[in-house]
Write an enzyme that holds these catalytic residues in place. Structure first.
Site, PDB file in Angstrom:
ATOM      1  N   ASN A   9     -25.329  -3.695 -40.856  1.00 22.50           N
ATOM      2  CA  ASN A   9     -24.173  -3.242 -41.215  1.00 22.50           C
ATOM      3  C   ASN A   9     -23.059  -3.548 -40.306  1.00 22.50           C
ATOM      4  O   ASN A   9     -22.298  -2.709 -40.226  1.00 22.50           O
ATOM      5  CB  ASN A   9     -24.207  -1.597 -41.553  1.00 22.50           C
ATOM      6  N   HIS A  41     -21.983  -1.217 -34.574  1.00 24.70           N
ATOM      7  CA  HIS A  41     -22.473   0.202 -34.130  1.00 24.70           C
ATOM      8  C   HIS A  41     -21.406   0.626 -33.436  1.00 24.70           C
ATOM      9  O   HIS A  41     -20.605   0.249 -32.498  1.00 24.70           O
ATOM     10  CB  HIS A  41     -23.940   0.116 -33.306  1.00 24.70           C
TER      11      HIS A  41
END
Length: 139
Positions: A114, A117
């Site tokens: 994704n 972080h």
């Protein structure tokens, strides 16, 4: 109040050529980049960083992913830096939770890969910065 946060631009974002776009969004938000390093995550740092997930079914794949290619580790500073970056990042699941206009909403495809972080609390930021940038731990 000025805060520090750790940001990782993960290997998928580096491989897909989004480092410049992500850093640009950080700078346009008004956050200061205090430290920045392109590196491949050592296994021990990755394991310590994601220790809270140890024992979960996705943990081995997560470690393989985060150590599998270069990433950019950065320390950001600014007013409410933790919340500010998390807002830029968008929801953890890029398809179901991240809205357009966020990093994950605009470029993300998978929950694990994704793109970025960001620390989720002051305590996490302190712990994570000490792992990735030990020279900042005492400051």
């Amino acid at each position: 109040m000025t805060e520090r946060t750790l940001v990782l631009i993960k290997p998928d974002a580096v491989a897909r050529g989004y480092v410049g776009e992500i850093l640009g969004r950080i700078e346009r938000k008004g956050l200061t980049i205090s430290a920045l390093e392109l590196r491949t995550a050592p296994g021990d740092i990755a394991a310590a960083h994601y220790a809270e997930h140890e024992g979960r079914p996705f943990y081995p794949g997560l470690l393989e992913f985060i150590t599998g290619g270069p990433l950019v580790a950065a320390v950001l500073e600014g007013p409410r830096a933790i919340a500010a970056f998390r807002q830029l990042a968008g929801g953890t699941d890029p398809v179901e939770k991240a809205v357009p206009g966020t990093i994950r909403g605009d470029f993300g495809l998978e929950a694990q890969e994704n793109l970025v972080h960001g620390s989720d609390s002051v305590e996490s930021a302190e712990r994570e910065i000490a792992l990735w940038f030990p020279q900042f731990a005492a400051n």
